[in-house]
Design a protein around this motif. Structure first.
Motif, PDB file in Angstrom:
ATOM      1  N   MET A   1       0.806  -1.295   0.070  1.00 59.90           N
ATOM      2  CA  MET A   1       0.095   0.164   0.088  1.00 59.90           C
ATOM      3  C   MET A   1       1.077   1.303  -0.063  1.00 59.90           C
ATOM      4  O   MET A   1       1.843   1.438   0.624  1.00 59.90           O
TER       5      MET A   1
ATOM      6  N   TYR B   1      -6.088  -3.317   6.948  1.00 59.41           N
ATOM      7  CA  TYR B   1      -6.496  -4.151   5.788  1.00 59.41           C
ATOM      8  C   TYR B   1      -5.431  -5.222   5.589  1.00 59.41           C
ATOM      9  O   TYR B   1      -5.663  -6.367   5.159  1.00 59.41           O
TER      10      TYR B   1
ATOM     11  N   LEU C   1      -4.556  -5.015  -2.241  1.00 59.72           N
ATOM     12  CA  LEU C   1      -3.765  -4.001  -1.218  1.00 59.72           C
ATOM     13  C   LEU C   1      -3.216  -2.751  -2.215  1.00 59.72           C
ATOM     14  O   LEU C   1      -3.023  -1.630  -1.904  1.00 59.72           O
TER      15      LEU C   1
ATOM     16  N   PHE D   1      -4.733   0.585  -2.882  1.00 56.44           N
ATOM     17  CA  PHE D   1      -5.082   1.398  -1.718  1.00 56.44           C
ATOM     18  C   PHE D   1      -5.213   2.833  -1.933  1.00 56.44           C
ATOM     19  O   PHE D   1      -4.452   3.342  -2.469  1.00 56.44           O
TER      20      PHE D   1
ATOM     21  N   SER E   1     -10.899   1.619  -6.090  1.00 57.46           N
ATOM     22  CA  SER E   1     -10.542   0.704  -4.932  1.00 57.46           C
ATOM     23  C   SER E   1     -11.681   0.777  -3.842  1.00 57.46           C
ATOM     24  O   SER E   1     -11.948   1.765  -3.269  1.00 57.46           O
TER      25      SER E   1
ATOM     26  N   LEU F   1     -10.701  -0.115  -0.926  1.00 57.84           N
ATOM     27  CA  LEU F   1      -9.658   0.179   0.175  1.00 57.84           C
ATOM     28  C   LEU F   1      -9.632   1.549   0.319  1.00 57.84           C
ATOM     29  O   LEU F   1      -8.262   2.103  -0.328  1.00 57.84           O
TER      30      LEU F   1
ATOM     31  N   PRO G   1     -11.849   3.131   6.493  1.00 56.20           N
ATOM     32  CA  PRO G   1     -12.476   1.995   5.917  1.00 56.20           C
ATOM     33  C   PRO G   1     -14.083   2.194   5.555  1.00 56.20           C
ATOM     34  O   PRO G   1     -14.715   2.890   6.331  1.00 56.20           O
TER      35      PRO G   1
ATOM     36  N   VAL H   1     -15.618  -3.297   2.507  1.00 50.94           N
ATOM     37  CA  VAL H   1     -14.696  -4.212   2.920  1.00 50.94           C
ATOM     38  C   VAL H   1     -15.437  -5.289   3.978  1.00 50.94           C
ATOM     39  O   VAL H   1     -15.950  -4.830   4.910  1.00 50.94           O
TER      40      VAL H   1
END
Length: 238
Positions: A27, A79, A93, A96, A101, A103, A107, A112
């Motif tokens: 990330m 994560y 990841l 990120f 995304s 992510l 959060p 998620v």
């Protein structure tokens, strides 16, 4: 367009603690809040590896334990641990914080798997955890435990003090709070952070936040009839 991930195609957990640094390194970006993330890494691992009764296959089960990440800014460690435990594929990841995304920099529970709340606004997690316990009790669910992770500076928020003051006298035994103490709070508390909880009728312990055995012992200490707080003292990683 962002889509909620599902758990029905997730492979079993494949990574241990020794892979977390590698997973976190996937990330990148300017909004990582790296120190905020790394300060929570050991606590999150011990909880998900040895304490929390929740898995990718039970993430929607009424009897699961609930974990609320109130310290939602800098969720890289969160994560990484979720990926290591199989809640989603580690390939996500690398995206990120990207536009498409799931992510995000905070959060989102709708995106998620395993995330119980959308978090990042300081002071929300502990009051939500109190409400979660009350909601479970109203449904006759007294076995699931509710865990919330906060930061020491986050306790400066008045909403947390209201939650602490209510939960002790109410005897919310299902409620557990972990406070990451990395000495970032603006205001000191006479007697330390644990004393604030104890004054409100909580069970409270203070441990080294990098010591996995100490964390596990504190997390699993009995506290009949009282909510439980663990203060995890964490020095920055060098």
């Amino acid at each position: 367009m962002l889509k909620r991930m599902t758990t029905n195609t997730i492979s079993p957990p494949a990574h241990g603690y020794d892979q977390l640094d590698r997973l976190m390194s996937l990330m990148t970006g300017d909004e990582k809040h790296g120190p905020a993330a790394t300060s929570t890494l050991d606590t999150l691992w011990v909880l998900y590896d040895r304490v929390l009764r929740v898995s990718p296959g039970t993430a929607d089960h009424p009897g699961r334990d609930r974990f609320l990440l109130s310290k939602g800014h800098g969720p890289m460690a969160y994560y990484a641990v979720l990926a290591a435990r199989g809640f989603f594929d580690e390939g996500l990841l690398t995206g990120f914080g990207g536009y498409d995304s799931p992510l995000g920099h905070h959060p989102d529970r709708l995106l998620v798997p395993g995330a119980e709340i959308g978090s990042g606004s300081l002071g929300h997690g502990l009051p939500l955890a109190v409400g979660s316990v009350l909601g479970l009790r109203a449904q006759g669910l007294t076995d699931p435990r509710v865990w919330v992770l906060t930061g020491d500076a986050e306790l400066d928020e008045g909403s947390n003090h209201e939650a602490i003051a209510y939960a002790g006298p109410a005897g919310l035994e299902q409620l557990h709070t972990v406070v990451i103490d990395n000495a970032s709070a603006t205001y000191a508390r006479p007697g330390g952070i644990a004393a604030r909880f104890e004054a409100a009728g909580w069970s409270a312990l203070t441990v080294d936040g990098r010591d996995h055995e100490a964390l596990h012992s504190a997390f699993t200490a009995p506290h009949p009839g009282r909510p439980h707080a663990v203060v995890a003292r964490v020095a920055p990683k060098r």
